[in-house]
Design an enzyme around this catalytic site. Structure first.
Site, PDB file in Angstrom:
ATOM      1  CG  ASP A  11      -0.459  -0.614   2.529  1.00 53.54           C
ATOM      2  OD1 ASP A  11       0.555  -1.126   2.416  1.00 53.54           O
ATOM      3  OD2 ASP A  11      -0.971   0.720   3.764  1.00 53.54           O
ATOM      4  CG  HIS A  29       5.577  -1.220  10.042  1.00 54.49           C
ATOM      5  ND1 HIS A  29       4.351  -2.012  10.553  1.00 54.49           N
ATOM      6  CD2 HIS A  29       5.489  -1.367   8.947  1.00 54.49           C
ATOM      7  CE1 HIS A  29       3.213  -1.948  10.086  1.00 54.49           C
ATOM      8  NE2 HIS A  29       3.534  -1.616   8.572  1.00 54.49           N
TER       9      HIS A  29
END
Length: 241
Positions: free
Chosen positions: A67, A143
């Site tokens: 994304d 992350h």
């Protein structure tokens, strides 16, 4: 004030929706365009906003999730069709550079512009772009995969000349740049005219931090301390506001 504009092309979470495209931004700094992340639909939004491919020469990818990346091959292919010249530098992690090079060598081998890959290492803090008025630096985010944030910092600006005082003291044109940079003016008779009498303060410089997918972490807060404007993506519920 010099142009320092943020264009939000996409801010969706993981998948497109009827209202939002995946992550993509374009920083317009003095009519130079810098793209941050490139999710699906980026090139369509780019054109809808009236931005010009010819002014886009640097693309910064925060991490290698689709994304934030799936729009990049299509964007570069369209730029090739528009015969963009010169070079485009992609600032990206090593595996992303390898994959993009294979993709572009297969689908876009006759591109009219050179693609340069600037490899970002996990956890590094460094200036990845610099010109006369701007720096872009990386800082680590936290992350599931290596991830980086970007800080755009406008360099200190020159002071403003006071036209009346410049004329009164008959300052030569060749000296004006030095005076704008803060120098005093020394007359032929040896008298020193302080810079504060010849100029007014420079406009403030501004800065912008882009934080894509990351857990809440005080190390991020420390890295972006003092930045004027922060963009921070989040998929937390309201209790985490």
């Amino acid at each position: 004030m010099a142009k320092f504009q943020i264009n939000i092309l996409g801010c969706g979470s993981a998948t497109p929706t009827a209202r939002h495209q995946p992550s993509c931004q374009v920083v317009n700094f003095r009519d130079k365009l810098f793209m941050i992340d490139c999710g699906e639909g980026a090139q369509s939004q780019f054109r809808c906003m009236g931005l010009k491919f010819s002014r886009l020469n640097h693309i910064f990818i925060s991490h290698l999730h689709g994304d934030h990346l799936f729009g990049l091959p299509g964007l570069l292919s369209t730029m090739a069709l528009h015969e963009v010249s010169g070079s485009v530098t992609i600032h990206i992690f090593r595996d992303g550079a390898r994959l993009m090079k294979e993709w572009m060598d297969f689908f876009n081998r006759n591109s009219p512009f050179e693609i340069i890959y600037d490899v970002i290492e996990e956890g590094e803090r460094r200036i990845v772009y610099e010109d006369g008025g701007l720096t872009v630096e990386t800082f680590p985010l936290y992350h599931r995969t290596p991830c980086t944030g970007f800080i755009f910092r406008e360099k200190p600006k020159l002071r403003h000349l006071r036209g009346d005082m410049v004329k009164f003291h008959n300052i030569p044109i060749a000296m004006l740049q030095a005076v704008k940079e803060g120098a005093d003016f020394v007359r032929e008779d040896g008298m020193v005219i302080p810079n504060a009498l010849l100029t007014s303060p420079a406009d403030p410089s501004v800065s912008y931090a882009y934080c894509s997918d990351t857990m809440m972490d005080l190390r991020v807060a420390a890295d972006i301390s003092g930045v004027d404007t922060v963009y921070h993506e989040a998929t937390y519920d309201g209790s985490m506001a």
